[in-house]
Design a protein around this motif. Structure first.
Motif, short mmCIF file in Angstrom:
data_model
loop_
_atom_site.label_atom_id
_atom_site.label_comp_id
_atom_site.label_asym_id
_atom_site.label_seq_id
_atom_site.Cartn_x
_atom_site.Cartn_y
_atom_site.Cartn_z
N VAL A 9 0.84 -1.19 0.00
CA VAL A 9 0.00 0.00 0.00
C VAL A 9 0.87 1.25 0.00
CG1 VAL A 9 -1.76 1.30 1.27
CG2 VAL A 9 -1.83 -1.20 1.24
N ASN A 30 -4.55 4.60 5.14
CA ASN A 30 -3.65 3.46 5.31
C ASN A 30 -4.22 2.47 6.33
OD1 ASN A 30 -0.92 2.17 4.94
ND2 ASN A 30 -0.78 2.64 7.14
N LEU A 65 -7.11 0.40 4.81
CA LEU A 65 -6.67 -0.65 3.89
C LEU A 65 -6.06 -1.82 4.65
CD1 LEU A 65 -5.16 1.57 1.06
CD2 LEU A 65 -7.12 0.03 0.84
N SER A 102 -9.04 -3.84 6.01
CA SER A 102 -9.98 -4.51 5.09
C SER A 102 -9.32 -5.54 4.20
CB SER A 102 -10.70 -3.47 4.23
OG SER A 102 -9.76 -2.71 3.47
N LEU A 103 -8.09 -5.33 3.77
CA LEU A 103 -7.45 -6.27 2.84
C LEU A 103 -7.28 -7.66 3.47
CD1 LEU A 103 -4.80 -3.98 1.10
CD2 LEU A 103 -6.89 -4.93 0.08
N PRO A 106 -9.55 -5.47 -3.40
CA PRO A 106 -8.69 -4.29 -3.27
C PRO A 106 -9.32 -3.00 -3.79
CG PRO A 106 -7.41 -6.15 -4.03
CD PRO A 106 -8.84 -6.58 -4.04
N ALA A 146 -11.81 -1.92 -1.24
CA ALA A 146 -11.07 -1.47 -0.07
C ALA A 146 -10.50 -0.07 -0.29
CB ALA A 146 -9.95 -2.45 0.25
N MET A 147 -10.05 0.23 -1.52
CA MET A 147 -9.55 1.57 -1.82
C MET A 147 -10.66 2.60 -1.70
SD MET A 147 -7.09 3.63 -2.59
CE MET A 147 -5.74 2.62 -3.14
N ALA A 157 -11.33 3.25 1.86
CA ALA A 157 -10.22 3.98 2.48
C ALA A 157 -10.33 5.48 2.20
CB ALA A 157 -8.89 3.44 1.97
N VAL A 187 -2.47 0.23 -4.60
CA VAL A 187 -2.35 -1.06 -3.92
C VAL A 187 -1.93 -2.09 -4.96
CG1 VAL A 187 -3.55 -2.88 -2.66
CG2 VAL A 187 -4.09 -0.48 -2.19
#
Length: 532
Positions: free
Chosen positions: A293, A318, A321, A324-325, A331, A334-335, A338, A376
């Motif tokens: 990340v 940060n 992420l 959640s990842l 991803p 998740a972005m 974030a 990511v």
């Protein structure tokens, strides 16, 4: 009866140097009184005009070094003897064949007394007796005399004294000699500090402040050391206690490197503080594969506390992420989450305690704000997300392949290009080009996070940066040219080089860049893009 002094005729006036005639009593030019008798010096050694008392030894030029010897022969003329009412002066030596000038006699070479009636002494008179001996003889000289330094010095190893002996009370002959006896007296055998006893320099009563060293207190273990003098301790206000130099803030220049990602941020050359921030980290997906990340934020300078906004956004994105990842969230999703979390963190900075906003009802219009861009690398995918005008570039390892810019700016210039009103060159040449149309903050019109997913089929480098860098390498080709060839193996060094590129170009803004090397698996998947 008394007699008046007869002034000799003067050729010129002493006051204006005007030529005079014989018999003139006043100068015709300046009126100077030519009959005035000049005043003699107030105090000076006097020469004896009469023969010394019987039995007293007389020291002449040839008697130096043997004071107290017998009386010279009766037939030999004595220095200073009176013959016919005049003093007989010793004859000077003739010049030899080498044309070296003969030595000149000094007044003390002949017998005489000073204004206090004490005998004169010369450089050749010994301290033990003779014409220059003080009352009391050698015993008195050894017991209580203080030797005063003069220009004349004894030969090395010799025992001849160079000054007059003091009397029993230690008083010097004159006021000037008394001061010299106090300031310049050197006891026998005493060496001057830091030098030769016969160097001619007077010892100092105290150390010279110009050469005295003031060693600063050494910083204790764990304390910060001044970056300027490298020896002083830094006080809580950020200044060196030794040289007073203001220390750089912690955020003026920041670097961080992990195994597969590196980032560098610098204040630049024009801004008084660094309003950029970044966060880099790595975690693992549920299947154990790595996820890397990189988040980069740029504070909006026209807003209040932009440095706090960028730091809060980078930290919140940060952490979101990293949470959640590992749970298996896609991803790209998740972005998106974030960016929303980062927006909420920045909005919280604008909140004030109850009643604090009463004096300024419109203060929320200048709330803290920043832009955000992130990347990511996980599971063979490259996910990017952004709000604002910070960018992501793709630079392939094979520089013969095309490079690409993976984000679209939320800016006035991008809108003009998208609407077809200007081409890219015209839009970015306008003064309004960098006016952003999207940002994170309480005063944002609406939050529109942008995300995109890529699946590269070749190795390359992901460049995540603020406009402080891409202003000096705007196109993909320019960015690829600025990236070092070994960036895949040395990402931190490559990030430092890119920051240096911006500083060399002028450093008008804060500069922040994060680099993520992208490796392709053995299957060599093809590229694709999924954007929302």
């Amino acid at each position: 009866m008394s007699q008046s002094h007869q002034q000799p005729a003067l050729p010129t006036c002493p006051g204006c140097e005007e030529p005079l005639d014989a018999g003139d009593r006043f100068c015709g030019a300046c009126g100077h009184d030519l009959s005035a008798v000049p005043t003699g010096p107030g105090d000076r050694p006097t020469m004896a005009v009469a023969a010394p008392p019987a039995g007293q030894a007389e020291a002449g030029p040839g008697d130096a070094g043997r004071a107290g010897a017998g009386t010279p022969d009766a037939g030999a003329p004595r220095a200073g003897a009176v013959e016919g009412g005049a003093v007989r002066w010793p004859a000077a030596a003739e010049t030899d064949s080498s044309d070296v000038p003969a030595p000149v006699h000094s007044p003390a070479d002949v017998p005489g007394t000073d204004s206090d009636g004490r005998p004169l002494t010369g450089p050749g008179t010994e301290s033990g007796g003779g014409a220059g001996a003080a009352p009391g003889g050698p015993a008195h000289e050894e017991a209580g005399a203080v030797r005063v330094r003069h220009d004349h010095r004894a030969a090395p190893g010799g025992g001849a004294a160079t000054g007059a002996a003091a009397d029993a009370g230690g008083a010097a002959r004159t006021t000037g000699d008394r001061a010299a006896a106090v300031a310049g007296a050197v006891p026998d055998g005493a060496a001057e500090p830091g030098g030769d006893p016969d160097s001619g320099d007077f010892p100092l009563a105290a150390p010279d402040p110009r050469t005295a060293e003031h060693a600063p207190a050494a910083p204790a273990a764990g304390e910060k050391v001044c970056v300027a003098c490298r020896s002083g301790r830094v006080d809580p206000d950020g200044y060196c206690e030794n040289c007073g130099h203001a220390q750089p803030r912690e955020r003026d220049h920041m670097e961080q490197e992990l195994d597969t990602v590196a980032a560098v941020s610098d204040r630049g050359l024009r801004h008084h503080r660094n309003e950029d921030s970044f966060a880099v980290s790595s975690t693992a997906l549920p299947d154990g594969s790595p996820a890397v990340v990189a988040i980069v934020c740029d504070g909006v300078s026209s807003a209040s506390r932009p440095d706090e906004a960028s730091a809060a956004a980078a930290t919140a994105a940060n952490e979101a992420l990293l949470a959640s990842l590992p749970r298996g969230t896609h991803p790209q999703q998740a972005m998106h989450e974030a960016i929303v979390a980062a927006s909420e963190a920045v909005n919280a900075l604008a909140q004030e305690p109850a009643g604090a906003m009463g004096h300024d009802a419109h203060r929320h219009q200048n709330a803290p704000a920043c832009t955000l861009v992130g990347a990511v690398v996980a599971g063979g995918l490259l996910i990017v997300g952004w709000v604002g005008d910070s960018r992501v570039y793709w630079v392939p390892e094979d520089r013969t392949r095309p490079t690409a810019r993976l984000t679209e700016d939320d800016s006035w210039a991008a809108q003009m290009v998208a609407a077809g009103l200007m081409n890219e060159a015209e839009a970015y040449a306008d003064d309004r080009a960098h006016a952003i149309t999207g940002w994170l903050g309480a005063d944002a019109y609406e939050l529109e996070p942008h995300t995109a997913a890529f699946k590269p089929d070749r190795p390359g480098l992901v460049v995540v940066c603020t406009d402080g860098l891409w202003n000096y390498a705007e196109s993909g080709e320019e960015m690829a040219a600025a990236v070092p060839a070994d960036a895949q193996e040395r990402p931190l060094h490559a990030a430092q080089v890119l920051v240096g590129h911006a500083l060399d170009g002028g450093g008008h803004d804060n500069v922040t860049v994060a680099l993520l090397p992208f490796a392709v698996g053995p299957d060599g998947a093809g590229s694709a893009r999924e954007s929302v």
